[in-house]
Design a protein around this motif. Structure first.
Motif, mmCIF file in Angstrom:
data_model
loop_
_atom_site.group_PDB
_atom_site.id
_atom_site.type_symbol
_atom_site.label_atom_id
_atom_site.label_comp_id
_atom_site.label_asym_id
_atom_site.label_seq_id
_atom_site.Cartn_x
_atom_site.Cartn_y
_atom_site.Cartn_z
ATOM 1 N N ASP A 26 0.861 -1.184 0.000
ATOM 2 C CA ASP A 26 0.000 0.000 0.000
ATOM 3 C C ASP A 26 0.895 1.230 0.000
ATOM 4 O O ASP A 26 1.857 1.315 0.762
ATOM 5 N N VAL A 27 0.599 2.176 -0.915
ATOM 6 C CA VAL A 27 1.413 3.400 -0.997
ATOM 7 C C VAL A 27 1.117 4.261 0.234
ATOM 8 O O VAL A 27 -0.047 4.483 0.581
ATOM 9 N N HIS A 68 0.652 7.400 2.570
ATOM 10 C CA HIS A 68 0.145 8.780 2.464
ATOM 11 C C HIS A 68 -0.169 9.176 1.027
ATOM 12 O O HIS A 68 0.132 10.274 0.579
ATOM 13 N N PHE A 69 -0.782 8.276 0.331
ATOM 14 C CA PHE A 69 -1.029 8.545 -1.085
ATOM 15 C C PHE A 69 -2.042 9.665 -1.277
ATOM 16 O O PHE A 69 -1.982 10.438 -2.235
ATOM 17 N N LYS A 70 -2.954 9.735 -0.355
ATOM 18 C CA LYS A 70 -3.972 10.788 -0.428
ATOM 19 C C LYS A 70 -3.290 12.156 -0.492
ATOM 20 O O LYS A 70 -3.681 13.039 -1.244
ATOM 21 N N ASN A 75 -2.009 12.987 -3.938
ATOM 22 C CA ASN A 75 -3.115 13.497 -4.765
ATOM 23 C C ASN A 75 -3.459 14.926 -4.398
ATOM 24 O O ASN A 75 -3.629 15.781 -5.281
ATOM 25 N N HIS A 131 -4.301 14.761 -9.126
ATOM 26 C CA HIS A 131 -4.647 13.370 -9.411
ATOM 27 C C HIS A 131 -3.730 12.759 -10.473
ATOM 28 O O HIS A 131 -3.351 11.594 -10.374
ATOM 29 N N ASP A 143 -1.529 9.505 -10.349
ATOM 30 C CA ASP A 143 -1.537 8.392 -11.321
ATOM 31 C C ASP A 143 -0.114 8.012 -11.712
ATOM 32 O O ASP A 143 0.237 6.829 -11.764
ATOM 33 N N ARG A 157 -2.947 -5.351 -9.540
ATOM 34 C CA ARG A 157 -3.412 -4.175 -8.775
ATOM 35 C C ARG A 157 -4.634 -4.623 -7.996
ATOM 36 O O ARG A 157 -5.641 -5.044 -8.582
ATOM 37 N N GLY A 185 -7.223 0.714 -5.238
ATOM 38 C CA GLY A 185 -6.696 2.038 -5.583
ATOM 39 C C GLY A 185 -5.186 2.119 -5.585
ATOM 40 O O GLY A 185 -4.542 2.146 -6.632
ATOM 41 N N GLU A 186 -4.589 2.142 -4.345
ATOM 42 C CA GLU A 186 -3.125 2.253 -4.302
ATOM 43 C C GLU A 186 -2.521 1.011 -3.671
ATOM 44 O O GLU A 186 -1.459 1.027 -3.093
ATOM 45 N N LYS A 199 1.620 0.012 8.866
ATOM 46 C CA LYS A 199 1.189 1.417 8.808
ATOM 47 C C LYS A 199 1.239 2.020 10.203
ATOM 48 O O LYS A 199 1.740 3.132 10.411
ATOM 49 N N ARG A 215 4.854 3.207 8.871
ATOM 50 C CA ARG A 215 4.899 3.087 7.395
ATOM 51 C C ARG A 215 6.315 2.785 6.871
ATOM 52 O O ARG A 215 7.245 2.661 7.629
HETATM 53 N N1 LIG Z 1 -4.489 9.455 -8.334
HETATM 54 C C1 LIG Z 1 -5.147 8.363 -7.966
HETATM 55 N N2 LIG Z 1 -5.561 8.259 -6.744
HETATM 56 C C2 LIG Z 1 -6.213 7.137 -6.328
HETATM 57 C C3 LIG Z 1 -6.460 6.093 -7.217
HETATM 58 N N3 LIG Z 1 -7.115 5.100 -6.540
HETATM 59 C C4 LIG Z 1 -7.253 5.533 -5.293
HETATM 60 N N4 LIG Z 1 -6.723 6.791 -5.144
HETATM 61 C C5 LIG Z 1 -6.633 7.596 -3.982
HETATM 62 O O1 LIG Z 1 -5.769 7.040 -3.037
HETATM 63 C C6 LIG Z 1 -6.085 7.601 -1.775
HETATM 64 C C7 LIG Z 1 -5.945 6.578 -0.677
HETATM 65 O O2 LIG Z 1 -5.912 7.267 0.500
HETATM 66 P P1 LIG Z 1 -6.099 6.578 1.861
HETATM 67 O O3 LIG Z 1 -6.744 5.251 1.724
HETATM 68 O O4 LIG Z 1 -6.789 7.548 2.740
HETATM 69 O O5 LIG Z 1 -4.691 6.364 2.445
HETATM 70 P P2 LIG Z 1 -3.353 7.103 2.309
HETATM 71 O O6 LIG Z 1 -3.543 8.525 2.028
HETATM 72 O O7 LIG Z 1 -2.500 6.388 1.292
HETATM 73 O O8 LIG Z 1 -2.764 6.920 3.678
HETATM 74 P P3 LIG Z 1 -2.176 5.609 4.256
HETATM 75 O O9 LIG Z 1 -2.595 4.440 3.461
HETATM 76 O O10 LIG Z 1 -2.751 5.538 5.562
HETATM 77 O O11 LIG Z 1 -0.729 5.810 4.199
HETATM 78 C C8 LIG Z 1 -7.496 8.129 -1.912
HETATM 79 O O12 LIG Z 1 -7.474 9.537 -1.797
HETATM 80 C C9 LIG Z 1 -7.956 7.742 -3.287
HETATM 81 O O13 LIG Z 1 -8.783 8.673 -3.888
HETATM 82 C C10 LIG Z 1 -6.030 6.235 -8.555
HETATM 83 O O14 LIG Z 1 -6.208 5.398 -9.421
HETATM 84 N N5 LIG Z 1 -5.363 7.394 -8.843
#
Ligand SMILES: Nc1nc2c(ncn2[C@@H]2O[C@H](COP(=O)(O)OP(=O)(O)OP(=O)(O)O)[C@@H](O)[C@H]2O)c(=O)[nH]1
Length: 684
Positions: free
Chosen positions: A563-564, A566-568, A571, A576, A580, A602, A605-606, A673, A677
């Motif tokens: 899992d990536v 702090h991916f949110k 973004n 976005h 990607d 996959r 999402g991430e 996590k 992390r």
């Molecule tokens: N750009 C992009 N964002 C995606 C995609 N799929 C999921 N996301 C985003 O990935 C984010 C996942 O965030 P969270 O699940 O809150 O977790 P996080 O921010 O990675 O934090 P942690 O997992 O706790 O480190 C969400 O904001 C989704 O909208 C995608 O295909 N592209």
């Protein structure tokens, strides 16, 4: 007494008178005999004079006769008299020069319905059996044939029996008869299923019939290569046949190449003095060819079909009579070649139609899964149809910069690095230009360095031969090439073959694009559009397979859930699209650093899921750690460049479902996590 003596005198007188009478009578008889003898001698002289006179008259008559006459001794066959016509016929100046050997000429005809007449045997027969009549064929001083309706009869001449020969010239009738006979045979050959060479041989014989010292040959034009090939089978030595075969249609290429190029008569009276023969003079010398007269064989619309050549073993030029004699054979040769070409075209058209029909059915009925075997069998079929060594489909890349051999028959071995054959747009520059200009391209070895390079790649096992390429078109774009290769240097790419494979290329093109479409749909059904990794559905399928296999063989396997971190935030901060890009890069990092036997998909999402077959939990943890490090060390296309991943690892336990496995990995991931992390946790 007196009486007796008186009787004596009269008796003596009487005796004397008697004697006188006897003497007078004898004298009279002698005189008479002399007279008779004189008369007889006079008569004999007269009759001898008359015989001589009649022989002279006979000769005078013969001298002016339109019939050849010879008077021959019955026993030694020496010629006592020959009239001018007979002397001319044998090419001698006097009867003394006429021996049976001179008269007995060899048969100069290669093909003839008539056999040689043995003159000496006819002389013998006439001597024994009386008058004989026969046909006699000779060749006159100028080399033209002469036929005689001949008779041999025993006649008295100057007091002896001799043999008189008379000959009436029947050449015109004989030539007409024989050429008719040959013409009919040639027509029969044309109408039957005999090869063209059989008809041309008979047509050549038609001319040779009137010109026995000539050696003739018909060459036919290969329109594609613009060269002349032997059409009839002339009796020249192998080296001459080889040297002259494939003679280019060009002014300067011996007599025939020149005649074909100017579409007119060319006469080389002396090959030694004609520089058009420079390249071929040695072969001509070896074959004993000293002169050549060539006429183009023209089709009904005037285009050149070939050449009709007349060779002699001495310097020679055709006379009006020769040119006249060639008119008929030339016309017939044109008829024969056109007819065979039409027949050949028809047969090939039927075969081609059948081929296209069969291939079309095959290509239209195959589905995506059978395309590979279907295309291979079509290529195999085409190789046999064209009698070539290899056929290939080169598929162009989307941007048209690369043409890759996607199919080949027989299979093209990969190179030392295991790479298949691919040609760049630059390498194919000249073939592609030719294809754009005329719809196909033929390249030969040793024509240009660029072509040689292409041929060496397409047919590495050959260093001679040629290749035909036709385009596979999609819309107005050349999406690929259908190529055929042969190591045979003499292979002739017929216009007809090109016309046959061109629609096949179109059919192949649509079959391949159908397959590409199917492949694309299949790919889309199984892959994630953004990262190109397998999608969740396919990943679950794979998990199911691994569970089944491990439970069957009592093995285990590991599962890593990434899992990536702090991916949110990524973004939110960079948008976005940047998010990607990060996902694509993480996917690439993970997939580039797993083993071939491993699987990555996959998961969400991430989230990415990696399956490690036959790998323990502990080893799975090590792999996960290694992958995590790869991602952490990578600079990403975002301002601060750093992205990390966390991972949870689980391993298969007997009886596990997908959910059980994923649940344990997810729990481990959660711990990673929680622990801050950018780290790996294995499930308990
Ligand atoms: N750009 C992009 N964002 C995606 C995609 N799929 C999921 N996301 C985003 O990935 C984010 C996942 O965030 P969270 O699940 O809150 O977790 P996080 O921010 O990675 O934090 P942690 O997992 O706790 O480190 C969400 O904001 C989704 O909208 C995608 O295909 N592209």
């Amino acid at each position: 007494m007196t009486d007796v003596s008186s009787l004596i005198l009269p008796a003596v007188i009487g005796l004397a008178v008697l004697l006188l009478i006897l003497v007078i009578h004898r004298e009279w008889r002698v005189r008479r005999l002399r007279m008779d003898n004189l008369v007889l001698l006079q008569e004999l002289g007269e009759s001898q004079r008359r015989v001589k006179e009649s022989s002279r008259e006979l000769r005078e008559l013969f001298d002016h006769s339109a019939i050849s006459v010879m008077l021959l001794d019955r026993y030694d066959h020496s010629v006592r008299y020959a009239n001018d016509l007979a002397l001319e016929m044998f090419g001698v100046d006097s009867a003394n020069a006429l021996t049976v050997e001179v008269m007995q000429q060899p048969d100069a005809w290669p093909v003839s319905p008539y056999s040689l007449v043995d003159f000496e045997s006819w002389l013998g027969k006439a001597g024994r059996l009386g008058m004989q009549r026969f046909e006699w064929k000779l060749v006159n001083r100028s080399g033209y044939p002469v036929w005689l309706d001949a008779t041999l009869a025993s006649i008295p001449y100057e007091g002896r029996q001799i043999l008189m020969f008379t000959g009436v010239n029947i050449s015109a009738r004989k030539i007409a008869e024989s050429t008719d006979w040959l013409r009919n045979r040639a027509m029969l050959a044309m109408n039957g299923d005999r090869p063209l060479s059989a008809a041309l041989d008979l047509i050549v014989a038609m001319f040779q019939f009137t010109s026995p010292y000539a050696r003739c040959a018909i060459m036919t034009l290969d329109e594609h290569t613009q060269t002349l090939q032997w059409g009839s089978r002339p009796g020249f030595g192998e080296s001459f046949l080889k040297a002259m075969d494939n003679l280019p249609v060009r002014y300067g290429a011996a007599t025939c190449g020149s005649a074909a190029s100017i579409q007119g008569r060319v006469v080389t009276a002396d090959i030694d003095k004609d520089d058009r023969w420079d390249r071929y003079r040695k072969a001509a010398e070896q074959a004993g060819v000293a002169s050549c007269w060539s006429e183009p064989v023209l089709a009904s619309d005037g285009h050149v079909l070939g050449t009709f050549a007349v060779y002699h073993d001495r310097p020679w030029e055709p006379a009006e009579q020769d040119i006249e004699s060639l008119t008929g054979p030339l016309y017939l040769a044109s008829l024969a070649i056109e007819r065979y070409q039409a027949r050949d075209r028809l047969q090939r058209m039927i075969a081609a139609e059948k081929t296209i029909r069969e291939i079309s059915v095959q290509l239209q009925t195959m589905d995506a899964s059978s395309t590979d075997s279907g295309v291979s069998s079509v290529l195999n079929f085409l190789c046999e149809y064209l009698q070539v060594d290899r056929s290939l489909v080169l598929q162009g890349s989307q941007d048209g910069t690369l043409f890759e051999a996607v199919y080949s028959w027989p299979l093209l071995e990969p190179d030392e690095d295991g790479e298949g054959l691919a040609l760049t747009r630059e390498e194919l520059d000249s073939p592609l230009s030719a294809i754009r200009a005329k719809g196909f391209c033929v390249i030969h070895f040793q024509q240009s360095d660029a072509d040689d390079e292409v041929l060496e790649l397409l047919m590495p096992e050959h260093d001679t031969g040629s290749c035909l390429m036709v385009p596979i078109v999609q819309g107005d774009r050349i999406s690929g090439l259908l190529a055929f290769c042969t190591g045979d240097d003499k292979h002739r790419w017929q216009e007809f073959d090109i016309n046959t494979v061109t629609p096949v290329a179109a059919l192949l093109g649509s079959a391949l694009s159908r397959k590409n479409l199917m492949d694309e749909l299949t790919f889309q059904a199984l892959h994630d559009r953004l990262t190109g990794l397998y999608n969740r559905g396919k990943t679950e399928d794979r998990l199911r397979q691994e569970i089944a296999r491990s439970s069957r063989y009592g093995n285990t396997f590991s599962l890593i859930l990434f899992d990536v971190d702090h991916f949110k935030l990524v973004n939110d901060r960079f948008g976005h699209n940047a998010g990607d890009d990060v996902l694509v890069e993480v996917a690439a990092q993970l997939s580039n650093n797993i083993r071939v036997a491993d699987f990555i998909g996959r998961w969400g999402g991430e989230e990415f899921l990696v399956i490690l077959p036959e790998t323990s939990l502990e080893s799975g943890g090590e792999v996960a750690e290694n992958l995590r490090m790869h991602v952490a060390q990578r600079t990403f296309p975002i301002p601060d460049g750093g992205v990390t991943v966390s991972a949870g690892v689980s391993a298969y336990l007997p009886g596990d479902s997908i959910q059980d496995l994923v649940k344990r990995a997810d729990a481990a991931l959660y711990l990673a996590k929680e622990d801050g992390r950018n780290q790996v946790k294995v499930s308990a």
